[in-house]
Design a protein around this motif. Structure first.
Motif, PDB file in Angstrom:
ATOM      1  N   LYS A 148      16.023  -0.439  11.433  1.00  0.00           N
ATOM      2  CA  LYS A 148      16.711  -1.508  11.715  1.00  0.00           C
ATOM      3  C   LYS A 148      16.272  -3.023  10.371  1.00  0.00           C
ATOM      4  CE  LYS A 148      16.047  -3.718  15.764  1.00  0.00           C
ATOM      5  NZ  LYS A 148      15.443  -4.005  16.979  1.00  0.00           N
ATOM      6  N   TYR A 149      17.188  -3.796  10.460  1.00  0.00           N
ATOM      7  CA  TYR A 149      17.086  -4.562   9.774  1.00  0.00           C
ATOM      8  C   TYR A 149      17.233  -3.940   8.324  1.00  0.00           C
ATOM      9  CZ  TYR A 149      14.866  -6.237  14.031  1.00  0.00           C
ATOM     10  OH  TYR A 149      14.033  -6.656  15.178  1.00  0.00           O
ATOM     11  N   ASN A 150      18.686  -3.540   7.852  1.00  0.00           N
ATOM     12  CA  ASN A 150      18.792  -2.338   7.159  1.00  0.00           C
ATOM     13  C   ASN A 150      17.540  -1.441   6.190  1.00  0.00           C
ATOM     14  OD1 ASN A 150      20.888  -1.348   4.778  1.00  0.00           O
ATOM     15  ND2 ASN A 150      19.520  -3.912   3.192  1.00  0.00           N
TER      16      ASN A 150
END
Length: 311
Positions: free
Chosen positions: A258-260
């Motif tokens: 998640k979140y790059n």
């Protein structure tokens, strides 16, 4: 074949396994490295059966460490392992710094180095070749190249693959056709280069089909049994077990992504704390885990049946 080449080939074959990336525990209040817990975590990996351990990898929050801290972590892990597994020390930053770290790793008894990609935002294929070559030729240890920038051509790897001391490529770009083309161009047997899936258990089955026989793991820091079960299933071509395990761990790896991939390290650390191991807190620029992600992680750990306590 010379003795050195034979040793490099043997080293390469030894990477066709789980490559465990350590975490670096930091004290909650000061965010200073907890040396005792660094050693305890290395011992946990050894007792779990790991044969290749990488201190100062990205999961170790390498770029948050000072040079002295990186040296200390390499030294402590190497001494704790004490020849029971291969220690491949992460090195990077500027070229001269990477060489300094690599030569220090040799002095304290590490078995090899893993070279991080340059962190400079302006980089060319030719520049990357020069960066890796200079470090490999300047450190008298077997080297693994960590390749993760999709904007840099795989020609870098083809250019490096003829170097005797290059024993492995940690390939961390999730583009299987691209990987397959590169894998087929590199004569793995003659060049003694192990191709390693650099994006852990979630991608290991896919890369294995294309030729990557080893895979890196952060999960192994808290659930080594599951990582080894996957390795065994892959080696035995046991497809039912492969995908059963994959379905059990994919939510964990998705949470890390998640979140790059901003959650990559903090999920591992939080999970280690949940099961009573030494995760510690993260350093900037990695923030604490968000509350909804904590809930998801607790539910997942509970579904695995691991003993854990509330943190």
């Amino acid at each position: 074949m010379s003795g050195n080449l034979m040793n490099y080939k043997e080293f390469s074959r030894s990477l066709e396994t789980i490559v465990g990336i350590t975490v670096t525990p930091f004290h909650k209040d000061t965010k200073e490295m907890d040396s005792d817990q660094v050693k305890q975590n290395a011992e946990f990996l050894i007792n779990s059966g790991l044969k290749v351990i990488v201190p100062c990898g990205n999961t170790s929050e390498f770029y948050s460490l000072t040079i002295d801290e990186a040296k200390l972590e390499i030294k402590m892990v190497t001494e704790q392992v004490d020849g029971r597994a291969k220690v491949v020390a992460g090195v990077g930053y500027a070229v001269k710094t990477a060489i300094e770290l690599g030569n220090f790793a040799k002095e304290v008894g590490a078995d090899g180095i893993m070279i991080h990609m340059p962190i400079h935002p302006y980089i060319t294929t030719e520049g990357a070749v020069q960066y890796f070559k200079k470090i490999i030729t300047s450190v008298d240890l077997p080297a693994v190249v960590y390749f993760k920038d999709p904007n840099i051509s795989d020609e870098v790897l083809l250019e490096l693959s003829s170097m005797d001391k290059l024993v492995g490529i940690k390939y961390a770009i999730n583009d299987l056709p691209r990987f397959a083309k590169t894998f087929n161009k590199i004569d793995v047997t003659n060049n003694n280069v192990a191709m390693i899936c650099g994006t852990a258990e979630k991608w290991a089955p896919f890369f294995y089909q294309v030729g990557a026989r080893g895979f890196t793991s952060g999960l192994v820091n808290l659930y080594p049994e599951k990582s080894f079960a996957l390795l065994e299933a892959l080696e035995n071509n046991d497809n039912n077990t492969i995908w059963e395990i994959w379905n059990q761990i994919v939510a964990f790896e998705d949470l890390r992504a998640k979140y790059n991939s901003g959650n990559n390290v903090v999920v591992i650390k939080e999970a280690m704390e949940l099961v009573g191991l030494n995760g510690g807190v993260t350093r900037e620029p990695v923030a604490p885990l968000k509350e909804d992600d904590k809930v998801s992680l607790r539910d997942l750990i509970n579904s695995w049946g691991l003993n854990y306590h509330k943190v």
